[in-house]
Design a protein around this motif. Sequence first.
Motif, PDB file in Angstrom:
ATOM      1  N   PRO A 199       0.800  -1.230   0.000  1.00  0.00           N
ATOM      2  CA  PRO A 199       0.000   0.000   0.000  1.00  0.00           C
ATOM      3  C   PRO A 199       0.834   1.283   0.000  1.00  0.00           C
ATOM      4  N   THR A 200       2.125   1.198   0.331  1.00  0.00           N
ATOM      5  CA  THR A 200       2.968   2.402   0.307  1.00  0.00           C
ATOM      6  C   THR A 200       3.769   2.503  -1.000  1.00  0.00           C
ATOM      7  N   LEU A 201       3.331   1.778  -2.034  1.00  0.00           N
ATOM      8  CA  LEU A 201       3.976   1.864  -3.346  1.00  0.00           C
ATOM      9  C   LEU A 201       3.928   3.308  -3.824  1.00  0.00           C
ATOM     10  N   GLN A 202       5.100   3.848  -4.172  1.00  0.00           N
ATOM     11  CA  GLN A 202       5.195   5.238  -4.619  1.00  0.00           C
ATOM     12  C   GLN A 202       5.266   5.359  -6.135  1.00  0.00           C
ATOM     13  N   GLY A 203       5.751   4.299  -6.801  1.00  0.00           N
ATOM     14  CA  GLY A 203       5.871   4.351  -8.245  1.00  0.00           C
ATOM     15  C   GLY A 203       6.616   3.133  -8.765  1.00  0.00           C
ATOM     16  N   THR A 204       6.605   2.975 -10.076  1.00  0.00           N
ATOM     17  CA  THR A 204       7.309   1.872 -10.719  1.00  0.00           C
ATOM     18  C   THR A 204       8.013   2.415 -11.961  1.00  0.00           C
ATOM     19  N   TYR A 205       9.090   1.765 -12.336  1.00  0.00           N
ATOM     20  CA  TYR A 205       9.751   2.070 -13.602  1.00  0.00           C
ATOM     21  C   TYR A 205      10.577   0.873 -14.016  1.00  0.00           C
ATOM     22  N   THR A 206      11.051   0.897 -15.238  1.00  0.00           N
ATOM     23  CA  THR A 206      11.940  -0.169 -15.701  1.00  0.00           C
ATOM     24  C   THR A 206      13.341   0.402 -15.815  1.00  0.00           C
ATOM     25  N   ASP A 207      14.304  -0.327 -15.282  1.00  0.00           N
ATOM     26  CA  ASP A 207      15.703   0.081 -15.321  1.00  0.00           C
ATOM     27  C   ASP A 207      16.270  -0.361 -16.670  1.00  0.00           C
ATOM     28  N   VAL A 208      16.565   0.594 -17.528  1.00  0.00           N
ATOM     29  CA  VAL A 208      17.006   0.280 -18.897  1.00  0.00           C
ATOM     30  C   VAL A 208      18.384  -0.358 -18.931  1.00  0.00           C
TER      31      VAL A 208
ATOM     32  N   THR B 254      19.644  -2.543 -16.407  1.00  0.00           N
ATOM     33  CA  THR B 254      19.660  -3.877 -15.813  1.00  0.00           C
ATOM     34  C   THR B 254      18.548  -4.787 -16.322  1.00  0.00           C
ATOM     35  N   GLY B 255      17.506  -4.224 -16.938  1.00  0.00           N
ATOM     36  CA  GLY B 255      16.388  -5.034 -17.403  1.00  0.00           C
ATOM     37  C   GLY B 255      15.487  -5.483 -16.265  1.00  0.00           C
ATOM     38  N   GLU B 256      15.398  -4.676 -15.223  1.00  0.00           N
ATOM     39  CA  GLU B 256      14.544  -5.003 -14.082  1.00  0.00           C
ATOM     40  C   GLU B 256      13.406  -3.993 -13.958  1.00  0.00           C
ATOM     41  N   VAL B 257      12.291  -4.445 -13.409  1.00  0.00           N
ATOM     42  CA  VAL B 257      11.241  -3.549 -12.952  1.00  0.00           C
ATOM     43  C   VAL B 257      11.663  -3.079 -11.565  1.00  0.00           C
ATOM     44  N   VAL B 258      11.485  -1.803 -11.289  1.00  0.00           N
ATOM     45  CA  VAL B 258      11.811  -1.269  -9.966  1.00  0.00           C
ATOM     46  C   VAL B 258      10.514  -0.798  -9.322  1.00  0.00           C
ATOM     47  N   LEU B 259      10.284  -1.273  -8.107  1.00  0.00           N
ATOM     48  CA  LEU B 259       9.127  -0.858  -7.319  1.00  0.00           C
ATOM     49  C   LEU B 259       9.629   0.069  -6.224  1.00  0.00           C
TER      50      LEU B 259
END
Length: 170
Positions: A72-81, A83-88
């Motif tokens: 519930p405290t998720l602030q945002g998401t993005y993809t690290d170009v 490393t190829g990871e999703v970052v939460l």
Amino acid sequence: SYRGRMAGLYIEHEPVYRIVVRLKGGQQEPSRFFDAGAQKVMVEFVPGARHSQAELRSAVDLKISQIRSILPTLQGTYTDVRTGEVVLDVLGKENEAQKMRHSVAYLLNVPFRVRVLPMPLVRHAVRGSGAINGGSCTTTFVVKETASATTGVITAGHCANGNTTYAGLD
């Protein structure tokens, strides 16, 4: 021509100035050089990524409601170009990161990491590209130092270091 394979694109300044294009799959592509004024810029293609950027974004988009309910405290998401990871980005304490990671691992079938933030992300109005140092330098993004909550701006690489005061719009 790389749309379905695009896994990341970024600029490196060292050891040489180049544009890096990460591609899904093992198919090799030759490096290319482009004229950029007086300089030639290398574009290097790096194969071997497991997922494209579109696949990473889709993995999050399909499960975002469940992720938000678990974190519930998720602030945002993005993809690290790089490393190829999703970052939460999640508000919390560093010692909670592993627990948070395990709580959503079953939802995402792509590489991901949890980045714990000590304070919530806040939207700031970016006003202007103001000039500082007598107009020899310009500003870009508004930033906030987390420990003291001091607000500042990012400047171009050629700007002098120091405590320059920025008073707002030009």
